[in-house]
Design a protein around this motif. Structure first.
Motif, PDB file in Angstrom:
ATOM      1  N   PHE A  65      34.408  39.430  34.131  1.00  0.00           N
ATOM      2  CA  PHE A  65      35.692  40.079  34.361  1.00  0.00           C
ATOM      3  C   PHE A  65      36.342  40.453  33.043  1.00  0.00           C
ATOM      4  O   PHE A  65      36.291  39.684  32.087  1.00  0.00           O
ATOM      5  CB  PHE A  65      36.641  39.144  35.125  1.00  0.00           C
ATOM      6  CG  PHE A  65      36.182  38.830  36.517  1.00  0.00           C
ATOM      7  CD1 PHE A  65      36.646  39.567  37.590  1.00  0.00           C
ATOM      8  CD2 PHE A  65      35.284  37.792  36.753  1.00  0.00           C
ATOM      9  CE1 PHE A  65      36.221  39.287  38.885  1.00  0.00           C
ATOM     10  CE2 PHE A  65      34.860  37.501  38.039  1.00  0.00           C
ATOM     11  CZ  PHE A  65      35.330  38.240  39.108  1.00  0.00           C
ATOM     12  N   CYS A  79      42.283  44.467  36.096  1.00  0.00           N
ATOM     13  CA  CYS A  79      41.167  43.533  36.105  1.00  0.00           C
ATOM     14  C   CYS A  79      39.941  44.275  36.615  1.00  0.00           C
ATOM     15  O   CYS A  79      40.005  44.936  37.652  1.00  0.00           O
ATOM     16  CB  CYS A  79      41.482  42.334  36.998  1.00  0.00           C
ATOM     17  SG  CYS A  79      40.123  41.153  37.132  1.00  0.00           S
ATOM     18  N   GLY A 134      39.848  38.248  41.365  1.00  0.00           N
ATOM     19  CA  GLY A 134      40.349  39.226  40.397  1.00  0.00           C
ATOM     20  C   GLY A 134      41.244  40.298  41.001  1.00  0.00           C
ATOM     21  O   GLY A 134      41.824  41.095  40.292  1.00  0.00           O
TER      22      GLY A 134
END
Length: 137
Positions: A65, A79, A134
């Motif tokens: 990520f 993200c 995320g």
């Protein structure tokens, strides 16, 4: 490059993600080394996210990520995730609940991503946020 972030993909390869070039431009390329840094290959020059520095990158499960940072459009609160070692990226959120920031800390722990602190252009932040995907924080 400086202001880069290095992390490890699920297959053990090292990834160098973004940063600033010698002429102070933000970068968004992703480089990969499977041999401890002896050789590097370009995983992608066009990941989809804008160039940035002072961001975070976290390996969690089978994904890597990229979180926040400071880029050509200011402070970032997006993200992105890659499940193929940095070659392709999917935006998980364009505007995370933790808000735009750079110079923050992030980690993966017990199946969740954590984002803590940082600077948002006005003040130093002292908050901590968590997400399992995320997208939702």
């Amino acid at each position: 490059q400086e202001g880069i972030h290095v992390t490890w993909a699920a297959d053990g390869a090292a990834l160098v993600i973004g940063g600033a070039t010698a002429d102070a431009l933000t970068a968004h390329d992703v480089w990969r080394s499977a041999d401890g840094g002896a050789t590097w290959t370009l995983a992608t020059a066009t990941p989809g996210w804008a160039g940035r520095t002072h961001h975070e990158a976290v390996a969690l499960g089978d994904a890597v990520f990229v979180l926040g940072g400071f880029g050509e459009f200011g402070y970032c609160d997006d993200c992105w995730a890659s499940r193929d070692g940095g070659g392709t990226w999917e935006r998980r959120t364009a505007a995370a609940a933790w808000g735009p920031r750079a110079m923050h800390a992030a980690c993966g722990f017990r199946g969740a991503l954590y984002v803590a602190g940082g600077y948002d252009g006005r003040e130093c932040r002292g908050d901590v946020w968590a997400s399992v995907d995320g997208a939702r924080w």
